[in-house]
Design a protein around this motif. Structure first.
Motif, mmCIF file in Angstrom:
data_model
loop_
_atom_site.group_PDB
_atom_site.id
_atom_site.type_symbol
_atom_site.label_atom_id
_atom_site.label_comp_id
_atom_site.label_asym_id
_atom_site.label_seq_id
_atom_site.Cartn_x
_atom_site.Cartn_y
_atom_site.Cartn_z
ATOM 1 N N HIS A 216 -6.546 17.985 -62.516
ATOM 2 C CA HIS A 216 -6.370 17.468 -63.878
ATOM 3 C C HIS A 216 -5.293 18.252 -64.611
ATOM 4 O O HIS A 216 -4.427 17.675 -65.272
ATOM 5 C CB HIS A 216 -7.698 17.569 -64.632
ATOM 6 C CG HIS A 216 -7.589 17.325 -66.108
ATOM 7 N ND1 HIS A 216 -7.524 16.066 -66.658
ATOM 8 C CD2 HIS A 216 -7.529 18.196 -67.159
ATOM 9 C CE1 HIS A 216 -7.424 16.164 -67.983
ATOM 10 N NE2 HIS A 216 -7.428 17.446 -68.299
ATOM 11 N N GLY A 217 -5.312 19.575 -64.485
ATOM 12 C CA GLY A 217 -4.323 20.399 -65.166
ATOM 13 C C GLY A 217 -2.908 20.100 -64.708
ATOM 14 O O GLY A 217 -1.977 20.038 -65.526
ATOM 15 N N PHE A 218 -2.734 19.907 -63.409
ATOM 16 C CA PHE A 218 -1.404 19.594 -62.872
ATOM 17 C C PHE A 218 -0.914 18.249 -63.405
ATOM 18 O O PHE A 218 0.236 18.113 -63.834
ATOM 19 C CB PHE A 218 -1.456 19.576 -61.348
ATOM 20 C CG PHE A 218 -0.136 19.257 -60.707
ATOM 21 C CD1 PHE A 218 0.882 20.194 -60.677
ATOM 22 C CD2 PHE A 218 0.082 18.009 -60.134
ATOM 23 C CE1 PHE A 218 2.098 19.898 -60.089
ATOM 24 C CE2 PHE A 218 1.290 17.702 -59.544
ATOM 25 C CZ PHE A 218 2.304 18.646 -59.519
ATOM 26 N N THR A 219 -1.800 17.267 -63.387
ATOM 27 C CA THR A 219 -1.421 15.933 -63.880
ATOM 28 C C THR A 219 -1.045 15.980 -65.353
ATOM 29 O O THR A 219 -0.049 15.375 -65.779
ATOM 30 C CB THR A 219 -2.591 14.950 -63.668
ATOM 31 O OG1 THR A 219 -2.911 14.887 -62.277
ATOM 32 C CG2 THR A 219 -2.225 13.559 -64.176
ATOM 33 N N GLU A 220 -1.827 16.713 -66.143
ATOM 34 C CA GLU A 220 -1.551 16.797 -67.576
ATOM 35 C C GLU A 220 -0.231 17.508 -67.857
ATOM 36 O O GLU A 220 0.533 17.093 -68.728
ATOM 37 C CB GLU A 220 -2.700 17.513 -68.285
ATOM 38 C CG GLU A 220 -3.995 16.719 -68.345
ATOM 39 C CD GLU A 220 -3.841 15.444 -69.142
ATOM 40 O OE1 GLU A 220 -3.551 15.514 -70.342
ATOM 41 O OE2 GLU A 220 -4.016 14.357 -68.549
ATOM 42 N N LEU A 221 0.045 18.578 -67.128
ATOM 43 C CA LEU A 221 1.294 19.314 -67.353
ATOM 44 C C LEU A 221 2.502 18.464 -66.962
ATOM 45 O O LEU A 221 3.504 18.436 -67.680
ATOM 46 C CB LEU A 221 1.296 20.620 -66.563
ATOM 47 C CG LEU A 221 2.478 21.540 -66.830
ATOM 48 C CD1 LEU A 221 2.456 22.050 -68.269
ATOM 49 C CD2 LEU A 221 2.491 22.713 -65.858
ATOM 50 N N ALA B 220 -5.640 26.503 -52.517
ATOM 51 C CA ALA B 220 -6.075 27.891 -52.304
ATOM 52 C C ALA B 220 -6.209 28.593 -53.644
ATOM 53 O O ALA B 220 -5.647 29.667 -53.859
ATOM 54 C CB ALA B 220 -5.092 28.622 -51.394
ATOM 55 N N THR B 221 -6.939 27.952 -54.558
ATOM 56 C CA THR B 221 -7.247 28.533 -55.858
ATOM 57 C C THR B 221 -8.716 28.933 -55.853
ATOM 58 O O THR B 221 -9.595 28.082 -55.687
ATOM 59 C CB THR B 221 -6.979 27.526 -56.988
ATOM 60 O OG1 THR B 221 -5.603 27.170 -56.992
ATOM 61 C CG2 THR B 221 -7.344 28.115 -58.340
ATOM 62 N N LEU C 72 3.204 28.575 -66.215
ATOM 63 C CA LEU C 72 2.939 27.194 -65.805
ATOM 64 C C LEU C 72 1.754 27.127 -64.844
ATOM 65 O O LEU C 72 0.897 26.239 -64.956
ATOM 66 C CB LEU C 72 4.186 26.608 -65.145
ATOM 67 C CG LEU C 72 5.419 26.456 -66.042
ATOM 68 C CD1 LEU C 72 6.608 25.954 -65.225
ATOM 69 C CD2 LEU C 72 5.144 25.509 -67.206
ATOM 70 N N LEU C 73 1.700 28.062 -63.913
ATOM 71 C CA LEU C 73 0.632 28.043 -62.918
ATOM 72 C C LEU C 73 -0.728 28.285 -63.552
ATOM 73 O O LEU C 73 -1.708 27.589 -63.261
ATOM 74 C CB LEU C 73 0.920 29.101 -61.845
ATOM 75 C CG LEU C 73 0.130 29.000 -60.547
ATOM 76 C CD1 LEU C 73 0.335 27.638 -59.888
ATOM 77 C CD2 LEU C 73 0.539 30.116 -59.604
ATOM 78 N N MET C 74 -0.809 29.273 -64.452
ATOM 79 C CA MET C 74 -2.081 29.557 -65.093
ATOM 80 C C MET C 74 -2.503 28.425 -66.022
ATOM 81 O O MET C 74 -3.697 28.161 -66.183
ATOM 82 C CB MET C 74 -2.003 30.877 -65.858
ATOM 83 C CG MET C 74 -1.826 32.100 -64.962
ATOM 84 S SD MET C 74 -3.078 32.220 -63.658
ATOM 85 C CE MET C 74 -4.543 32.456 -64.647
ATOM 86 N N ALA C 75 -1.530 27.757 -66.630
ATOM 87 C CA ALA C 75 -1.862 26.597 -67.456
ATOM 88 C C ALA C 75 -2.541 25.523 -66.612
ATOM 89 O O ALA C 75 -3.534 24.910 -67.028
ATOM 90 C CB ALA C 75 -0.605 26.042 -68.121
ATOM 91 N N VAL C 76 -2.032 25.301 -65.414
ATOM 92 C CA VAL C 76 -2.581 24.262 -64.543
ATOM 93 C C VAL C 76 -3.998 24.608 -64.094
ATOM 94 O O VAL C 76 -4.905 23.768 -64.144
ATOM 95 C CB VAL C 76 -1.659 24.054 -63.324
ATOM 96 C CG1 VAL C 76 -2.361 23.240 -62.247
ATOM 97 C CG2 VAL C 76 -0.371 23.345 -63.750
ATOM 98 N N VAL C 77 -4.218 25.842 -63.644
ATOM 99 C CA VAL C 77 -5.527 26.189 -63.073
ATOM 100 C C VAL C 77 -6.534 26.605 -64.139
ATOM 101 O O VAL C 77 -7.689 26.927 -63.806
ATOM 102 C CB VAL C 77 -5.389 27.293 -62.000
ATOM 103 C CG1 VAL C 77 -4.473 26.829 -60.882
ATOM 104 C CG2 VAL C 77 -4.890 28.595 -62.597
ATOM 105 N N SER C 78 -6.121 26.587 -65.418
ATOM 106 C CA SER C 78 -7.031 26.962 -66.515
ATOM 107 C C SER C 78 -7.166 25.844 -67.536
ATOM 108 O O SER C 78 -7.399 26.108 -68.712
ATOM 109 C CB SER C 78 -6.526 28.238 -67.212
ATOM 110 O OG SER C 78 -6.403 29.303 -66.320
ATOM 111 N N MET C 79 -7.035 24.604 -67.094
ATOM 112 C CA MET C 79 -7.106 23.480 -68.022
ATOM 113 C C MET C 79 -8.195 22.508 -67.579
ATOM 114 O O MET C 79 -8.333 22.218 -66.393
ATOM 115 C CB MET C 79 -5.756 22.747 -68.077
ATOM 116 C CG MET C 79 -5.600 21.832 -69.280
ATOM 117 S SD MET C 79 -4.044 20.862 -69.232
ATOM 118 C CE MET C 79 -2.843 22.101 -68.761
ATOM 119 N N LYS C 80 -8.984 22.023 -68.557
ATOM 120 C CA LYS C 80 -10.025 21.052 -68.266
ATOM 121 C C LYS C 80 -10.002 19.945 -69.312
ATOM 122 O O LYS C 80 -9.429 20.092 -70.396
ATOM 123 C CB LYS C 80 -11.413 21.719 -68.257
ATOM 124 C CG LYS C 80 -11.615 22.716 -67.139
ATOM 125 C CD LYS C 80 -13.025 23.289 -67.122
ATOM 126 C CE LYS C 80 -14.023 22.303 -66.565
ATOM 127 N NZ LYS C 80 -15.335 22.947 -66.290
#
Length: 321
Positions: free
Chosen positions: A66-71, A115-116, A211-219
């Protein structure tokens, strides 16, 4: 170029203002709580480790995607105005830093999306000290007994030398996310003189990490009630001198688990990370056997040197339904 701790904090406030603001708020009086089962709680205490599981094996995998799609939707295509503004701001720090950041992000996302590894916590309010949070008990008390570790927050970046990052989850819609990107751009533009002191790899490294932390820390916003924080490890990107991986069977599913020892390691800068230092209390959730669980938890805490363990374990008394 070596980055000293104070400079690292200054750079993080520029590139990750939301995370740093939430971290400051947490340090001013918040607690974190880890909801789990009573069985896992005993294992955590005995091993003095927290398990970080692959997002693919958890309910949270959809949120990583979801985070990747939103970004991607927020920044849009290469010719979008917001994308151009971000790249221009980074280029103002070092020539070519904008496109290099995107290239590095695209490369590493292919490596890290599968691999998160994360351990999940929730922001805990004092009003929840007696009962915990009912919605979380419902998630962790299905056909078992739930237990909540209420922890005092460790010092900022306490586990960073172990390559384990404590990050608040952002519950952003597209407008919110656009505002966050604009805030980063504004911070970069306001600190150009400072940022131009650094070579391009450092600028790209911090921008890529943003950018990476935004993706893996978004819900999704629907989960906002959880007030989630995550301890995140990306083993393909960060080699850890402190974490280790083992194969475990969780709910019948064999999987690789990365384990964060709750032990101090001053040689690499890890302090204030033991269970006796972190533990505020343990709350026992809805169960038919609160007395048995209380006795077991107190015994295990005593064995690892927790002072006054009997005063740190509480039964919520919530009726079992």
């Amino acid at each position: 170029m070596a980055i000293d701790p104070d400079t690292a904090v200054q750079l993080a406030k520029i590139f990750m203002p939301y995370a740093m603001q939430k971290t400051d708020e947490l340090q001013c009086g918040g607690k974190l709580v880890h909801y789990t089962t009573a069985d896992v709680a005993i294992k955590i205490i005995r091993s003095q480790t927290i398990w970080l599981r692959n997002a693919r094996a958890m309910h949270d995998f959809s949120e990583v995607q979801h985070g990747f799609t939103e970004l991607k939707s927020c920044l849009g295509a290469d010719d979008s105005l917001l994308f151009k503004r971000l790249c221009a701001a980074l280029d103002g720090c070092a020539a070519g830093a904008g496109q290099e950041t995107i290239r590095v992000f695209d490369h590493w996302w292919k490596e890290t999306q599968f691999a998160t590894y994360i351990a999940c916590f929730s922001r805990h309010d004092d009003a929840e000290d007696q009962y915990g949070r009912l919605s979380m008990w419902r998630a962790f008390s299905q056909d078992t007994a739930g237990v909540a570790f209420v922890l005092r927050p460790p010092p900022p970046n306490a586990a960073a030398p172990a390559r384990a990052i404590l990050s608040p989850v952002g519950y952003f819609n597209q407008q919110d996310l656009k505002g966050q990107v604009e805030a980063v751009i504004a911070q970069i533009e306001a600190n150009l003189d400072f940022l131009r002191r650094f070579e391009k790899p450092i600028i790209v490294g911090y921008a890529h990490r943003m950018l990476l932390m935004a993706v893996v820390s978004m819900k999704h916003q629907a989960f906002k009630e959880e007030q989630e924080w995550r301890v995140i490890h990306l083993p393909n990107l960060d080699q850890s001198p402190h974490l280790f991986s083992e194969t475990e069977v969780v709910s019948g599913i064999p999987q690789i688990v990365w384990k964060l020892p709750l032990k101090n390691n001053p040689e690499i800068g890890i302090t204030n990370l033991t269970i006796p230092e972190l533990l505020d209390r343990i709350i026992i959730g809805p169960t038919s056997y609160p007395a048995s669980i209380w006795e077991a938890l107190v015994r295990e805490l005593n064995l690892i040197g927790v002072q006054d363990a009997h005063q740190k374990v509480y039964s919520s008394g919530i009726p079992l339904r």
